[in-house]
Write a protein that holds these residues in place. Structure first.
Motif, PDB file in Angstrom:
ATOM      1  N   ARG A 134       0.825  -1.222   0.000  1.00  0.00           N
ATOM      2  CA  ARG A 134       0.000   0.000   0.000  1.00  0.00           C
ATOM      3  C   ARG A 134       0.857   1.269   0.000  1.00  0.00           C
ATOM      4  O   ARG A 134       0.395   2.336  -0.403  1.00  0.00           O
ATOM      5  CB  ARG A 134      -0.951  -0.008   1.199  1.00  0.00           C
ATOM      6  CG  ARG A 134      -2.059  -1.055   1.067  1.00  0.00           C
ATOM      7  CD  ARG A 134      -3.125  -0.888   2.157  1.00  0.00           C
ATOM      8  NE  ARG A 134      -4.169  -1.896   2.019  1.00  0.00           N
ATOM      9  CZ  ARG A 134      -4.262  -3.001   2.768  1.00  0.00           C
ATOM     10  NH1 ARG A 134      -3.361  -3.227   3.739  1.00  0.00           N
ATOM     11  NH2 ARG A 134      -5.239  -3.864   2.566  1.00  0.00           N
ATOM     12  N   GLN A 136       3.620   1.482  -1.809  1.00  0.00           N
ATOM     13  CA  GLN A 136       4.373   1.496  -3.065  1.00  0.00           C
ATOM     14  C   GLN A 136       3.441   1.869  -4.217  1.00  0.00           C
ATOM     15  O   GLN A 136       2.224   1.948  -4.061  1.00  0.00           O
ATOM     16  CB  GLN A 136       4.991   0.114  -3.325  1.00  0.00           C
ATOM     17  CG  GLN A 136       5.840  -0.431  -2.200  1.00  0.00           C
ATOM     18  CD  GLN A 136       7.027   0.440  -1.879  1.00  0.00           C
ATOM     19  OE1 GLN A 136       7.773   0.840  -2.760  1.00  0.00           O
ATOM     20  NE2 GLN A 136       7.199   0.753  -0.596  1.00  0.00           N
ATOM     21  N   ASP A 137       4.022   2.034  -5.390  1.00  0.00           N
ATOM     22  CA  ASP A 137       3.244   2.287  -6.596  1.00  0.00           C
ATOM     23  C   ASP A 137       3.121   1.008  -7.414  1.00  0.00           C
ATOM     24  O   ASP A 137       4.055   0.203  -7.461  1.00  0.00           O
ATOM     25  CB  ASP A 137       3.921   3.364  -7.457  1.00  0.00           C
ATOM     26  CG  ASP A 137       3.921   4.727  -6.770  1.00  0.00           C
ATOM     27  OD1 ASP A 137       2.917   5.030  -6.090  1.00  0.00           O
ATOM     28  OD2 ASP A 137       4.914   5.462  -6.923  1.00  0.00           O
ATOM     29  N   ALA A 138       1.986   0.817  -8.056  1.00  0.00           N
ATOM     30  CA  ALA A 138       1.833  -0.272  -9.016  1.00  0.00           C
ATOM     31  C   ALA A 138       2.321   0.237 -10.385  1.00  0.00           C
ATOM     32  O   ALA A 138       2.313   1.443 -10.636  1.00  0.00           O
ATOM     33  CB  ALA A 138       0.376  -0.705  -9.086  1.00  0.00           C
ATOM     34  N   ILE A 140       3.707  -3.711  -9.491  1.00  0.00           N
ATOM     35  CA  ILE A 140       4.621  -4.247  -8.491  1.00  0.00           C
ATOM     36  C   ILE A 140       4.603  -5.758  -8.626  1.00  0.00           C
ATOM     37  O   ILE A 140       3.642  -6.334  -9.152  1.00  0.00           O
ATOM     38  CB  ILE A 140       4.198  -3.772  -7.078  1.00  0.00           C
ATOM     39  CG1 ILE A 140       5.318  -3.993  -6.061  1.00  0.00           C
ATOM     40  CG2 ILE A 140       2.882  -4.421  -6.648  1.00  0.00           C
ATOM     41  CD1 ILE A 140       5.114  -3.217  -4.760  1.00  0.00           C
ATOM     42  N   THR A 158      -2.066  -3.524 -10.694  1.00  0.00           N
ATOM     43  CA  THR A 158      -2.787  -2.642  -9.772  1.00  0.00           C
ATOM     44  C   THR A 158      -2.505  -3.074  -8.338  1.00  0.00           C
ATOM     45  O   THR A 158      -2.094  -4.208  -8.088  1.00  0.00           O
ATOM     46  CB  THR A 158      -4.304  -2.706 -10.005  1.00  0.00           C
ATOM     47  OG1 THR A 158      -4.762  -4.038  -9.698  1.00  0.00           O
ATOM     48  CG2 THR A 158      -4.662  -2.371 -11.450  1.00  0.00           C
ATOM     49  N   GLU A 159      -2.758  -2.181  -7.398  1.00  0.00           N
ATOM     50  CA  GLU A 159      -2.589  -2.517  -5.984  1.00  0.00           C
ATOM     51  C   GLU A 159      -3.503  -3.680  -5.601  1.00  0.00           C
ATOM     52  O   GLU A 159      -3.102  -4.583  -4.862  1.00  0.00           O
ATOM     53  CB  GLU A 159      -2.896  -1.289  -5.119  1.00  0.00           C
ATOM     54  CG  GLU A 159      -2.724  -1.533  -3.625  1.00  0.00           C
ATOM     55  CD  GLU A 159      -3.099  -0.324  -2.791  1.00  0.00           C
ATOM     56  OE1 GLU A 159      -4.142  -0.393  -2.106  1.00  0.00           O
ATOM     57  OE2 GLU A 159      -2.347   0.682  -2.829  1.00  0.00           O
ATOM     58  N   GLU A 185      10.148  -4.258  -6.709  1.00  0.00           N
ATOM     59  CA  GLU A 185       9.788  -3.197  -7.645  1.00  0.00           C
ATOM     60  C   GLU A 185       9.629  -3.798  -9.042  1.00  0.00           C
ATOM     61  O   GLU A 185      10.251  -4.803  -9.375  1.00  0.00           O
ATOM     62  CB  GLU A 185      10.866  -2.108  -7.670  1.00  0.00           C
ATOM     63  CG  GLU A 185      12.173  -2.551  -8.305  1.00  0.00           C
ATOM     64  CD  GLU A 185      13.131  -1.403  -8.602  1.00  0.00           C
ATOM     65  OE1 GLU A 185      12.673  -0.326  -9.006  1.00  0.00           O
ATOM     66  OE2 GLU A 185      14.354  -1.613  -8.455  1.00  0.00           O
TER      67      GLU A 185
END
Length: 424
Positions: A134, A136-138, A140, A158-159, A185
């Motif tokens: 949550r 981090q950025d997607a 992933i 997507t998350e 990442e």
């Protein structure tokens, strides 16, 4: 020499085909093998998870050398047990094989030895993994720590996908393999496969390859064990290969030797070629499947002395010769793969397909019953071809595919598309 090959997939059929051509071979067995391997070797109904039974077979049949194909026996320590019993084997020990059997082991080794790879965190519970995601950025990447037959990696766009992957893994969707996870990442670039034979101290680079992991055309659909491959991979230039050897392979060999676990066998690096240079995606402790199939077609030299040199620590002055031709393989799989699929469907037209110039068909999930070839797995056939270019190899492979009558099967129709676009 009396040789025992362990495994039953397309990789093992390709290895059996190549090993059987060696003038050093007196007798070649494969356990358990498949319908195609039976043309190259005597298939024996050995349970390769029963190490005592494998060792007893080696004793009873005066086996001189054992070649281990798949990842699971390596992770279970088959090479350690064979060595202890006095038998020489090709493949890493259980400790060295952690490069594949534990994602966290490899990521920690990379971090300690400045090996370029994706940033990551390791988790033993879902709550902590989700909290990290949550933040981090997607996109992933979520990876099961253990062996999951090529299905333990979720590239989440997507998350929500990433959180669902964590629930699936910790919820037992991949068995013990998902008891721990690594979250990485997302690396932008083009992925390729790099292989090197290793003897604990030295490494001999092999040809490069590129595989297609997604189930459907356009690299869409779920991840699989691999739906096709080709060699060489144009993205792996001489300069990139030299960097992979200097920045990944050799530091890894030095680190494992320092740990008291020298790596002997083939080391397979999944490499992402990014704008910053090559970065390690993951290591595998065996030949790739389906990459092994195209490598064996392109290898001009006798493979057996090279495999023995790995076990004996004698690679330093070794070299291998390769055909200039490109090789490509198309995987034909049972409809439903990598999900649920049926078994027992009849495959026809294989002999006609194999008659095409430059074509070789390696079996994976097949059995022979009453003179017929039946599908007995998810990935079933490897339809391979050589050509002066990837485009020519691709054309030949698909002509062969179209001669095979198997309504219950499917394949991608775009294997090699990146190389074909470059060639245009």
């Amino acid at each position: 020499m009396n040789i025992l090959l362990l495994g039953s997939g397309g990789r093992e059929h390709a290895l059996a085909w190549k090993i059987a051509a060696s003038p050093l071979v007196t007798k070649l067995w494969c356990a358990p093998g498949n319908a195609g391997v039976a043309r190259e070797a005597e298939c024996v109904a050995l349970d390769i998870t029963d190490h005592a039974a494998v060792i007893e077979f080696c004793r009873s049949n005066a086996v001189d050398f054992v070649v281990v194909g798949p990842d699971a026996p390596i992770a279970a320590g088959i090479v350690d047990d064979l060595n202890t019993a006095g038998f020489k084997a090709f493949g890493p020990t259980r400790a060295a094989g952690q490069l594949e059997s534990s994602k966290n082991f490899t990521k920690a080794l990379c971090r300690a030895n400045n090996i370029p790879t994706a940033a990551y965190q390791h988790f033993t519970d879902a709550k902590a993994a989700k909290a990290y995601i949550r933040g981090q950025d997607a996109p992933i990447v979520v990876k099961a720590d253990g062996l999951a037959a090529g299905k333990g990696v979720v590239v989440a766009m997507t998350e929500a996908e990433a959180l669902a992957a964590v629930d699936m893994m910790f919820g037992g969707g991949l068995g013990d393999a998902g008891a721990e996870v690594v979250v990485e990442e997302f690396m932008q670039g083009e992925e390729a496969s790099f292989f090197a034979l290793c003897d604990g101290d030295h490494a001999l680079p092999l040809a490069t390859a590129q595989d297609h992991k997604r189930a459907f055309d356009g690299d869409k659909g779920p991840n699989t064990g691999g739906m096709g491959a080709y060699s060489p991979a144009p993205v792996m230039t001489d300069a990139i290969c030299a960097r992979v050897m200097d920045e990944m392979i050799m530091p890894t060999l030095r680190a494992l030797k320092a740990m008291g676990a020298p790596y002997k066998g083939v080391l397979y690096a999944g490499v992402m070629v990014t704008e910053q240079g090559p970065k390690l995606v993951e290591y595998n402790a065996r030949f790739g499947d389906p990459e092994c199939q195209v490598l064996m077609l392109r290898m001009m030299s006798d493979i057996l002395p090279a495999l023995i040199a790995c076990a004996d620590g004698q690679l330093k002055n070794f070299s291998l010769r390769w055909f200039d031709d490109a090789a490509l393989t198309v995987i034909m799989a049972t409809k439903g793969y990598p999900g649920d699929y049926g078994k027992g469907s009849v495959i026809e037209g294989l002999d006609g397909a194999a008659e095409i110039d430059g074509v070789e068909i390696f079996h994976a999930g097949t059995i022979a019953t009453d003179g017929k070839i039946l599908a007995n797995g998810g990935r079933v056939l490897n339809v391979c071809a050589l050509g002066k270019t990837v485009t020519e190899a691709q054309r030949r492979a698909y002509v062969a595919v179209d001669r095979i009558h198997w309504p219950e099967g499917f394949c991608r129709r775009d294997i090699g598309w990146q190389a074909v676009m470059r060639e245009k």
